[in-house]
Design an enzyme around this catalytic site. Structure first.
Site, PDB file in Angstrom:
ATOM      1  N   SER A  10       0.807  -1.232   0.000  1.00 58.59           N
ATOM      2  CA  SER A  10       0.000   0.000   0.000  1.00 58.59           C
ATOM      3  C   SER A  10       0.835   1.275   0.000  1.00 58.59           C
ATOM      4  CB  SER A  10      -0.938   0.006   1.221  1.00 58.59           C
ATOM      5  OG  SER A  10      -0.205  -0.255   2.400  1.00 58.59           O
ATOM      6  N   ARG A  11       2.077   1.163   0.464  1.00 58.35           N
ATOM      7  CA  ARG A  11       2.887   2.390   0.595  1.00 58.35           C
ATOM      8  C   ARG A  11       4.343   2.091   0.279  1.00 58.35           C
ATOM      9  NH1 ARG A  11       3.233   3.804   5.920  1.00 58.35           N
ATOM     10  NH2 ARG A  11       2.140   1.987   6.745  1.00 58.35           N
ATOM     11  N   ASN A  88       7.573  -8.071   1.395  1.00 58.95           N
ATOM     12  CA  ASN A  88       8.047  -6.708   1.639  1.00 58.95           C
ATOM     13  C   ASN A  88       7.511  -6.111   2.944  1.00 58.95           C
ATOM     14  OD1 ASN A  88       8.864  -3.810   0.663  1.00 58.95           O
ATOM     15  ND2 ASN A  88       6.649  -3.712   1.031  1.00 58.95           N
ATOM     16  N   TYR A 153      14.801  -5.775  14.704  1.00 52.68           N
ATOM     17  CA  TYR A 153      14.751  -5.588  13.247  1.00 52.68           C
ATOM     18  C   TYR A 153      15.929  -6.298  12.570  1.00 52.68           C
ATOM     19  CZ  TYR A 153      14.115  -2.811   8.911  1.00 52.68           C
ATOM     20  OH  TYR A 153      13.921  -2.396   7.610  1.00 52.68           O
ATOM     21  N   ALA A 155      17.498  -8.869  13.701  1.00 54.61           N
ATOM     22  CA  ALA A 155      17.247 -10.318  13.810  1.00 54.61           C
ATOM     23  C   ALA A 155      16.239 -10.769  12.751  1.00 54.61           C
ATOM     24  CB  ALA A 155      16.734 -10.661  15.199  1.00 54.61           C
TER      25      ALA A 155
HETATM   26  P1  NAP Z   1       6.453   1.720   4.912  1.00 53.97           P
HETATM   27  O1  NAP Z   1       6.453   2.877   3.988  1.00 53.97           O
HETATM   28  O2  NAP Z   1       6.337   1.945   6.388  1.00 53.97           O
HETATM   29  O3  NAP Z   1       5.327   0.682   4.441  1.00 53.97           O
HETATM   30  C1  NAP Z   1       5.127  -0.491   5.165  1.00 53.97           C
HETATM   31  C2  NAP Z   1       4.146  -1.358   4.413  1.00 53.97           C
HETATM   32  O4  NAP Z   1       4.000  -2.597   5.130  1.00 53.97           O
HETATM   33  C3  NAP Z   1       2.755  -0.756   4.317  1.00 53.97           C
HETATM   34  O5  NAP Z   1       2.209  -1.111   3.074  1.00 53.97           O
HETATM   35  C4  NAP Z   1       2.007  -1.448   5.456  1.00 53.97           C
HETATM   36  O6  NAP Z   1       0.605  -1.520   5.254  1.00 53.97           O
HETATM   37  C5  NAP Z   1       2.625  -2.819   5.382  1.00 53.97           C
HETATM   38  N1  NAP Z   1       2.476  -3.586   6.612  1.00 53.97           N
HETATM   39  C6  NAP Z   1       2.899  -3.237   7.862  1.00 53.97           C
HETATM   40  N2  NAP Z   1       2.552  -4.209   8.732  1.00 53.97           N
HETATM   41  C7  NAP Z   1       1.926  -5.174   8.019  1.00 53.97           C
HETATM   42  C8  NAP Z   1       1.316  -6.412   8.358  1.00 53.97           C
HETATM   43  N3  NAP Z   1       1.302  -6.843   9.622  1.00 53.97           N
HETATM   44  N4  NAP Z   1       0.743  -7.155   7.377  1.00 53.97           N
HETATM   45  C9  NAP Z   1       0.742  -6.709   6.094  1.00 53.97           C
HETATM   46  N5  NAP Z   1       1.298  -5.534   5.712  1.00 53.97           N
HETATM   47  C10 NAP Z   1       1.871  -4.782   6.667  1.00 53.97           C
HETATM   48  O7  NAP Z   1       7.793   0.862   4.762  1.00 53.97           O
HETATM   49  P2  NAP Z   1       8.912   0.851   3.612  1.00 53.97           P
HETATM   50  O8  NAP Z   1       9.971   1.802   3.984  1.00 53.97           O
HETATM   51  O9  NAP Z   1       8.275   0.913   2.269  1.00 53.97           O
HETATM   52  O10 NAP Z   1       9.511  -0.611   3.868  1.00 53.97           O
HETATM   53  C11 NAP Z   1       9.157  -1.731   3.085  1.00 53.97           C
HETATM   54  C12 NAP Z   1      10.121  -2.852   3.428  1.00 53.97           C
HETATM   55  O11 NAP Z   1      11.461  -2.428   3.151  1.00 53.97           O
HETATM   56  C13 NAP Z   1      10.110  -3.253   4.902  1.00 53.97           C
HETATM   57  O12 NAP Z   1      10.271  -4.645   5.031  1.00 53.97           O
HETATM   58  C14 NAP Z   1      11.311  -2.543   5.466  1.00 53.97           C
HETATM   59  O13 NAP Z   1      11.813  -3.198   6.594  1.00 53.97           O
HETATM   60  C15 NAP Z   1      12.251  -2.614   4.293  1.00 53.97           C
HETATM   61  N6  NAP Z   1      13.316  -1.601   4.324  1.00 53.97           N
HETATM   62  C16 NAP Z   1      13.023  -0.272   4.279  1.00 53.97           C
HETATM   63  C17 NAP Z   1      14.054   0.658   4.319  1.00 53.97           C
HETATM   64  C18 NAP Z   1      13.817   2.138   4.264  1.00 53.97           C
HETATM   65  O14 NAP Z   1      14.775   2.896   4.450  1.00 53.97           O
HETATM   66  N7  NAP Z   1      12.618   2.608   3.995  1.00 53.97           N
HETATM   67  C19 NAP Z   1      15.375   0.217   4.426  1.00 53.97           C
HETATM   68  C20 NAP Z   1      15.644  -1.144   4.471  1.00 53.97           C
HETATM   69  C21 NAP Z   1      14.599  -2.043   4.417  1.00 53.97           C
HETATM   70  P3  NAP Z   1      -0.418  -0.339   5.776  1.00 53.97           P
HETATM   71  O15 NAP Z   1      -0.279   0.774   4.765  1.00 53.97           O
HETATM   72  O16 NAP Z   1      -1.762  -0.988   5.752  1.00 53.97           O
HETATM   73  O17 NAP Z   1       0.061   0.054   7.134  1.00 53.97           O
END
Ligand code: NAP
Length: 241
Positions: A10-11, A88, A153, A155
């Site tokens: 979604s985001r 993701n 995180y 882990a």
């Molecule tokens: P984000 O903008 O916070 O988006 C998180 C997404 O995960 C949203 O779509 C959210 O849905 C969904 N979500 C959260 N809890 C969930 C659950 N229990 N079941 C199903 N969906 C769930 O995060 P992002 O930055 O795009 O991160 C995406 C991935 O990349 C994550 O695994 C994160 O750890 C990884 N990552 C991100 C970064 C960074 O710098 N941004 C760096 C390294 C790794 P809702 O909209 O419904 O809440």
């Protein structure tokens, strides 16, 4: 029809991956947990990219709900299968381990690591039968090097990287590849509140990354061009380690 499921679509990075997969011609199944308006927006972007999609709302950390949602989809699509899954969905709840509540430990592991199991296991058998599949797991630099304040995180992401390598060896003979992507700082809601000006000095490319840049890498790993890459964890971090 070629189906792809993106958890947390979604985001942020998940949304950009949905759009990329739509551009590649996939029918994209957008999973999310709570944010209906943002999920609808992702669906619109999928359609603007010239493809089709659908929303599939469930909490990846809830084993029963996840299984029910995936089996429900499979029953409604007899003879078809989800050939791409991008695990993701993820959250962070940072604190020093000394102060970390069990709830925050369990929640981050529940979504980041158990979610990988809950979502991937029911999708595997059809991939193995059809001898075609792509699994991409969203890890992090935190899972490679460990970051203070992120024991939970790190882990979850480290576990995901290890599971990627193990599963790749289980399913390679059946034409299924399993890879992980390890982003550094990417500009999404997850890094809201972080001081980009201060942090970018530690990044050789001197900026945060964009979700679309991560999506390009996922798109490549899903494509036929990446057919000989499996069990890898590819960093996309601007040179930050
Ligand atoms: P984000 O903008 O916070 O988006 C998180 C997404 O995960 C949203 O779509 C959210 O849905 C969904 N979500 C959260 N809890 C969930 C659950 N229990 N079941 C199903 N969906 C769930 O995060 P992002 O930055 O795009 O991160 C995406 C991935 O990349 C994550 O695994 C994160 O750890 C990884 N990552 C991100 C970064 C960074 O710098 N941004 C760096 C390294 C790794 P809702 O909209 O419904 O809440």
């Amino acid at each position: 029809m070629n189906y792809a499921l993106v958890t947390g679509g979604s985001r942020g990075i998940g949304r950009a991956v949905c759009v990329k997969l739509a551009q590649m011609g996939y029918h994209v199944i957008v999973n999310y947990v709570s944010n209906d308006a943002e999920a609808e927006k992702t669906l619109e972007l999928i359609k603007e990219a010239g493809s089709e999609g659908e929303l599939l709302k469930f909490d990846v950390s809830n084993a029963e709900a996840t299984l029910a949602a995936i089996e429900g989809w499979q029953e409604a699509h007899e003879g078809e299968f989800i050939e791409v899954v991008v695990n993701n969905a993820g959250i962070r709840k940072d604190n020093l381990l000394l102060w970390m509540e069990a709830e925050d430990w369990n929640r981050v592991l529940g979504i980041g690591l158990h979610g990988f199991y809950n979502v991937t296991r029911p999708l595997l058998q059809p991939m193995l039968v059809k001898k075609r599949g792509r699994i991409v797991n969203m890890a992090s630099v935190s899972g490679l090097k460990g970051l203070p304040g992120q024991c939970n995180y790190s882990a979850a992401k480290g576990g995901m990287i290890a599971a990627t390598k193990a599963l790749a060896q289980e399913v390679g003979r059946k034409g299924v590849t399993v890879n992980a992507v390890a982003p550094g700082f990417i500009r999404t809601d997850m890094v809201e509140g972080l001081d980009e000006k201060a942090l970018k000095g530690s990044i050789p490319l001197n900026r945060f990354g964009e979700p679309e840049e991560v999506a390009e890498l996922v798109g490549f790993l899903v494509s036929d061009k990446a057919a000989y890459i499996t069990g890898e964890c590819i960093s996309i971090n601007g040179g930050l380690y």
